[in-house]
Design an enzyme around this catalytic site. Sequence first.
Site, PDB file in Angstrom:
ATOM      1  N   ASP A   1     -11.541   2.311   3.504  1.00 40.50           N
ATOM      2  CA  ASP A   1     -11.815   0.881   3.345  1.00 40.50           C
ATOM      3  C   ASP A   1     -13.319   0.622   3.186  1.00 40.50           C
ATOM      4  O   ASP A   1     -13.727  -0.448   2.766  1.00 40.50           O
ATOM      5  CB  ASP A   1     -11.341   0.117   4.594  1.00 40.50           C
ATOM      6  CG  ASP A   1      -9.965  -0.511   4.423  1.00 40.50           C
ATOM      7  OD1 ASP A   1      -9.576  -0.771   3.273  1.00 40.50           O
ATOM      8  OD2 ASP A   1      -9.305  -0.756   5.450  1.00 40.50           O
TER       9      ASP A   1
ATOM     10  N   GLN B   1      -4.812  -1.826   9.370  1.00 37.33           N
ATOM     11  CA  GLN B   1      -4.640  -3.145   8.755  1.00 37.33           C
ATOM     12  C   GLN B   1      -5.225  -4.225   9.669  1.00 37.33           C
ATOM     13  O   GLN B   1      -4.883  -4.301  10.847  1.00 37.33           O
ATOM     14  CB  GLN B   1      -3.136  -3.395   8.503  1.00 37.33           C
ATOM     15  CG  GLN B   1      -2.853  -4.672   7.740  1.00 37.33           C
ATOM     16  CD  GLN B   1      -3.425  -4.663   6.319  1.00 37.33           C
ATOM     17  OE1 GLN B   1      -3.280  -3.708   5.589  1.00 37.33           O
ATOM     18  NE2 GLN B   1      -4.085  -5.743   5.946  1.00 37.33           N
TER      19      GLN B   1
ATOM     20  N   LYS C   1       0.841  -1.210   0.000  1.00 40.03           N
ATOM     21  CA  LYS C   1       0.000   0.000   0.000  1.00 40.03           C
ATOM     22  C   LYS C   1       0.867   1.247   0.000  1.00 40.03           C
ATOM     23  O   LYS C   1       0.589   2.210  -0.725  1.00 40.03           O
ATOM     24  CB  LYS C   1      -0.956  -0.021   1.208  1.00 40.03           C
ATOM     25  CG  LYS C   1      -2.092  -1.016   1.004  1.00 40.03           C
ATOM     26  CD  LYS C   1      -2.871  -1.333   2.270  1.00 40.03           C
ATOM     27  CE  LYS C   1      -3.827  -2.496   1.991  1.00 40.03           C
ATOM     28  NZ  LYS C   1      -4.487  -3.016   3.183  1.00 40.03           N
TER      29      LYS C   1
END
Length: 294
Positions: A120, A97, A53
């Site tokens: 997200d 994460q 990422k």
Amino acid sequence: MSAIVIDGKAAAAALREEARQRTERLKERGVTPCLAVILVGEDPASLSYVTAKQKALAAAGMEGRDIRLSETTTEAQLLSLIASINADKSVHGILVQLPLPAHIREEAVITAIEPGKDVDCFHPVNVGKLLLGRPGFLPCTPHGVLDLLKGQNIPTKGAHAVVVGRSNIVGKPLAVLLARRELNATVTLCHTGTKDLPFHTRQADILIAAAGTPGLIKKDMIKKGAAVIDVGVNRVADTSARGYHLAGDVDFDGAAEAAGWITPVPGGVGPMTIAMLMRNVAQAAEERGGANGD
Ligand code: NAD
């Protein structure tokens, strides 16, 4: 093999280029899109995801805040960090994460992220908007799957889409998106409680496997000519130096003989997920408006 193998890397490269151009335009206005990526602990798979990422952010010209916290970080410490990043106008997106260590409640952490920075699309407010069809972020992996279908001109209207897996991050949102009026698919959502999975998968014009079970979908479970999208990324132990290889949920070689289209693992859905994340960060920065995120 008769299936067209869908090249997720190429499709993702096009999306990343689009994110780079949007970033250029934002920078002309004095805004550098910025994503804070928080990793708690040192899970090897998570480490590789956050590294990928950060690389993608750099390639798009975006800023990545790489925040690494020890395994012993408390939930209160993490929540307090999120509150401070929520208030930081120079940060447009926050990604924690997953999975988190067992002593931290994922739900509490996801809910603490300000919905406008939840790139997200895991926050209950954003999931609600998704369900209601209101504008907002789309979750990265499901959006990536839809983009792959669109890129191949695979029709969804009136098609029977069968999604295997009902997770909050892949299966459920995909089922909802496919059933939206603009895509107009008829959706079957399969899970561990499904009786006779092959009966359902054989009806699919579009079969999406997101079960986390390597090789679950075999040739005889696929309707001739179906589009088979393999979301699974599973580490299967082997005798190689690395000690494992990646495998999807679909038995690729067999399935490719029956399917009309198929995605490989790796190189299918995986690259799309990160590319869609870049798109969401650009969107968040655009929506936050003026210079330096004000
Ligand atoms: P999960 O692991 O949280 O849940 C799996 C789901 O599949 C459950 O809902 C379960 O009911 C269903 N399932 C499991 N075995 C099944 C079976 N034999 N028959 C029917 N249903 C079954 O799901 P997840 O987090 O969505 O992950 C699924 C897979 O997708 C994993 O391999 C994961 O690594 C991968 N993944 C890939 C990406 C990507 O970017 N490519 C992103 C997210 C997840």
